[in-house]
Motif scaffolding. Structure first.
Motif, short mmCIF file in Angstrom:
data_model
loop_
_atom_site.label_atom_id
_atom_site.label_comp_id
_atom_site.label_asym_id
_atom_site.label_seq_id
_atom_site.Cartn_x
_atom_site.Cartn_y
_atom_site.Cartn_z
N ARG A 1 1.56 12.87 3.49
CA ARG A 1 1.51 12.64 4.72
C ARG A 1 1.93 11.20 5.31
O ARG A 1 2.80 11.30 6.12
CB ARG A 1 -0.02 12.95 5.31
CG ARG A 1 -0.13 12.58 6.75
CD ARG A 1 -1.43 12.77 7.34
NE ARG A 1 -1.86 14.37 7.70
CZ ARG A 1 -2.18 14.67 8.61
NH1 ARG A 1 -2.16 14.08 9.52
NH2 ARG A 1 -2.46 16.05 8.71
N ILE A 2 1.24 10.30 4.85
CA ILE A 2 1.52 9.00 5.22
C ILE A 2 2.87 8.35 4.90
O ILE A 2 3.65 7.90 5.67
CB ILE A 2 0.45 7.95 4.54
CG1 ILE A 2 -0.93 8.22 4.81
CG2 ILE A 2 0.74 6.47 4.86
CD1 ILE A 2 -2.05 7.82 4.29
N ASP B 1 5.38 10.35 7.15
CA ASP B 1 5.02 9.63 8.55
C ASP B 1 5.96 8.32 8.60
O ASP B 1 6.71 8.09 9.60
CB ASP B 1 3.65 9.40 8.88
CG ASP B 1 3.10 10.83 9.26
OD1 ASP B 1 3.96 11.69 9.45
OD2 ASP B 1 1.78 10.96 9.50
N THR B 2 5.80 7.47 7.55
CA THR B 2 6.34 6.25 7.40
C THR B 2 7.89 6.38 7.39
O THR B 2 8.81 5.70 8.27
CB THR B 2 6.11 5.54 6.08
OG1 THR B 2 4.72 5.32 6.27
CG2 THR B 2 6.49 4.36 6.36
N TRP C 1 -3.00 13.00 1.06
CA TRP C 1 -2.76 11.99 2.22
C TRP C 1 -1.39 11.02 1.91
O TRP C 1 -0.71 10.78 3.02
CB TRP C 1 -4.04 10.99 2.21
CG TRP C 1 -5.28 11.56 2.86
CD1 TRP C 1 -6.33 11.95 2.11
CD2 TRP C 1 -5.50 11.92 4.22
NE1 TRP C 1 -7.32 12.44 3.00
CE2 TRP C 1 -6.68 12.33 4.44
CE3 TRP C 1 -4.65 11.68 5.28
CZ2 TRP C 1 -7.24 12.60 5.53
CZ3 TRP C 1 -5.22 11.88 6.58
CH2 TRP C 1 -6.59 12.48 6.46
N LEU D 1 1.32 4.35 -3.14
CA LEU D 1 1.30 5.78 -2.42
C LEU D 1 2.62 6.61 -2.89
O LEU D 1 2.54 7.51 -3.55
CB LEU D 1 1.37 6.08 -0.99
CG LEU D 1 -0.22 5.70 -0.41
CD1 LEU D 1 -0.28 5.83 0.99
CD2 LEU D 1 -1.14 6.39 -1.05
N ARG E 1 -6.72 14.60 -3.69
CA ARG E 1 -6.67 14.40 -2.28
C ARG E 1 -6.09 13.17 -1.80
O ARG E 1 -5.44 13.18 -0.76
CB ARG E 1 -8.46 14.05 -1.91
CG ARG E 1 -9.31 15.03 -2.27
CD ARG E 1 -8.91 16.24 -1.34
NE ARG E 1 -8.74 16.07 0.23
CZ ARG E 1 -7.98 16.42 0.94
NH1 ARG E 1 -6.68 16.84 0.35
NH2 ARG E 1 -7.89 16.13 2.03
N VAL E 2 -5.91 12.25 -2.42
CA VAL E 2 -5.09 10.90 -2.27
C VAL E 2 -3.76 11.20 -2.22
O VAL E 2 -2.88 10.87 -1.30
CB VAL E 2 -5.31 9.71 -3.09
CG1 VAL E 2 -4.36 8.67 -2.99
CG2 VAL E 2 -7.03 9.49 -3.10
N MET F 1 0.69 -1.28 -0.10
CA MET F 1 0.07 -0.11 -0.04
C MET F 1 0.81 1.29 0.04
O MET F 1 0.58 2.30 -0.98
CB MET F 1 -0.87 -0.02 1.17
CG MET F 1 -1.58 1.18 1.51
SD MET F 1 -3.27 1.01 0.48
CE MET F 1 -3.68 2.84 0.05
N ILE F 2 1.72 1.03 0.82
CA ILE F 2 2.51 2.52 1.08
C ILE F 2 3.36 2.58 -0.34
O ILE F 2 4.02 3.85 -0.90
CB ILE F 2 3.46 2.30 2.26
CG1 ILE F 2 2.70 2.62 3.35
CG2 ILE F 2 4.76 3.55 2.35
CD1 ILE F 2 3.41 2.56 4.88
N PHE G 1 -10.06 1.90 -4.53
CA PHE G 1 -10.87 3.00 -3.94
C PHE G 1 -12.23 3.35 -4.80
O PHE G 1 -13.24 4.11 -4.15
CB PHE G 1 -10.09 4.48 -4.27
CG PHE G 1 -9.00 4.70 -3.09
CD1 PHE G 1 -9.30 4.46 -1.84
CD2 PHE G 1 -7.69 5.14 -3.64
CE1 PHE G 1 -8.27 4.78 -1.03
CE2 PHE G 1 -6.81 5.54 -2.63
CZ PHE G 1 -7.02 4.96 -1.19
N GLU H 1 -10.42 13.60 -6.86
CA GLU H 1 -10.12 12.43 -5.85
C GLU H 1 -8.46 12.18 -5.77
O GLU H 1 -7.98 11.90 -4.83
CB GLU H 1 -10.86 11.26 -5.96
CG GLU H 1 -12.23 11.27 -6.15
CD GLU H 1 -12.93 11.86 -7.28
OE1 GLU H 1 -12.22 12.19 -8.09
OE2 GLU H 1 -14.30 11.85 -7.27
#
Lengths: 299, 299
Positions: B69-70, B73-74, B66, B5, B62-63, B1-2, B42, B59
């Motif tokens: 950010r994600i 953070d990781t 996120w 992203l 927006r993703v 998943m990451i 999604f 959309e």
DNA sequence: CCGGTTTAATAGGTTTTTTCTATCATACGA
DNA sequence: TCGTATGATAGAAAAAACCTATTAAACCGG
């Protein structure tokens, strides 16, 4: 990666590899391998294990902190994208302290009118459990005391103030009064919530402040059970005014809810949601609803 | 998943499936499949494609937000856990505007003394590129103007104020003065940075404010190139006082750096880092170093 | 309008990763 | 000491991720 972080979160709340695996919908070896793999990629032990789960290492606690954030953000992302396409939908998971359960409806009813696709799960929990579950992403928001015990990293929206009433049968002792003092309440046999509930601790403190030794002869974690016992006339109970009126007790001839004075204690109850920026769309919408509803609830 | 992203982030900056794939170290079909898979989970299109990459959908944007950010953070999580075990280590990626390049050393030298395991990558970029790359997690921090153009969501630590000097050969026109006005500067042939640099826009504005039409006969994105041209005596240039002194021009007999007055313009230069809470340990340490160093740099 | 080029999607096959079942080792408790 | 609970390990099966090669579509310069 994110799945592995979820494993870690599950392990944190279950403290048990097997149950955590169940919660994640995988087998225990899968979860064990997932955790071990994270430990290998980080080059650090995350969990102290003997023959069973013992605790997280210092590094594990840090990873856990990040995991909460990253998993939370990931869910928020999914929800937001879904909301963009299909409107606000999904399940809002709430928890409320027992004395607030009856007023959850003032929040959910207007919310559902606005967002018909949203479903609710509402659990009765202690104030401490609410804060833990909020941290662990097990619930989206909670209804609890705002002014008594430390809250942690949450957004809080005050909703109303709790005032206390003596719930008592009309023909029981004190049943004919228009107001009673805490000292008087301390003298009658009471049924209250169990001591793990903050409401119980608050009331017990108020009773003890009068110098008396209250007779709490029955305790339960269910307000319904307390209510049914008071109806027998053999017990009295103490409950918030708003709860009493919501239950329709004021109309009943059998029971009365009498204001308790000296002191006229109040505590604030409100909505708590994780202090994340931005919130999930569902939580944000609920917070907005709470802000809208709050003025209507103030005395 | 990451990983997916990260694909999306790469696509955002490359605007090209093939190059984005290269940047991620995978082949183009892999990246295409990754993006498509996200779109399927999604249930929403993220990228508008014709026969080539066109843009992100609403959309998708927006993703992308996120994802920044994600993914950030990781990385912060990995870095923090590594730092807990092995101390502060890794590579700090910085970018600075050309006029600030010479003073990066005042930050990196004491930082490295404190954290010897940390490596640096420092790039020369325009102020706009710095902000974009900050957003896209391509750099950890930047050195740029704080007071001129909008910064966005960043933490800013002021370091010093830029004051302008005319850099000129001793035997060239104005070479013998102790101070000059902007109006006088506007009359000599100048070499300056290219117009995509904020410094150029600032200086050009100051020159035009005098009502004159400045002769900018040579431009470059390299301060070294400008410097070498000024040495010929055929051009002059304008540069910050601190840069001039760092280059040791004050000692030279051939060149002089003459204060420019009327007005005595100043601009603040500082460190910018993503406004994330918490920061990565490396970025946090750099910000702390900047706060420590800042008082020593003030005039 | 036409070949050449660029760009991304698709097909098919291989490798890698994940996950499961079954079993084992260890500690704990009666 | 034996039964039980817990988590690690082994081996096989399933799933996924990824790559190479190819195709389809649009774009561009002449």
């Amino acid at each position: 990666m994110i799945d592995k972080l979820e494993f870690l979160l599950a392990l944190a709340r279950e403290k048990h590899f097997g149950r955590a695996a169940d919660a994640c919908g995988v087998t225990q070896p899968t979860l064990s391998a997932g955790v071990k793999q994270m430990e290998e990629t980080f080059g650090v032990l995350l969990v102290n294990r003997g023959s069973r789960f013992q605790s997280f290492t210092a590094e594990g606690e840090r990873v856990l902190d990040w995991a909460r954030r990253i998993v939370g953000d990931t869910r928020a992302m999914r929800q937001e994208v879904h909301a963009l396409k299909h409107g606000l939908a999904g399940r809002l998971r709430l928890a409320a302290i027992p004395t607030a359960l009856a007023m959850v409806e003032t929040l959910t009813t207007p919310f559902r009118a606005r967002h018909p696709e949203v479903q609710f799960t509402i659990l009765s929990r202690t104030s401490i459990e609410i804060l833990t579950q909020l941290d662990n992403l097990e619930i989206d928001a909670g209804l609890t005391y705002l002014d008594n015990e430390p809250l942690g990293r949450v957004t809080a929206i005050p909703l109303y103030t709790e005032r206390y009433r003596l719930l008592v049968a009309t023909d029981a002792p004190l049943g004919d009064r228009t107001s009673v003092t805490w000292a008087e309440v301390a003298k009658v046999p009471l049924c209250l919530l169990t001591p793990d509930m903050q409401n119980r601790r608050i009331i017990e403190q108020l009773l003890r402040d009068t110098g008396a030794d209250p007779h709490i002869t029955l305790e339960s974690d269910s307000m319904i059970l307390l209510y049914s016992h008071v109806r027998t006339g053999r017990w009295a109970s103490v409950m918030p005014a708003r709860l009493a009126s919501t239950l329709g007790l004021m109309d009943s001839k059998m029971l009365r809810a009498i204001p308790i004075v000296e002191p006229e204690a109040t505590h604030t109850i409100g909505l708590v949601a994780p202090a994340r920026e931005p919130m999930t769309p569902l939580t944000a919408a609920l917070v907005m609803e709470a802000r809208r509803v709050a003025p209507l609830l103030s005395d």
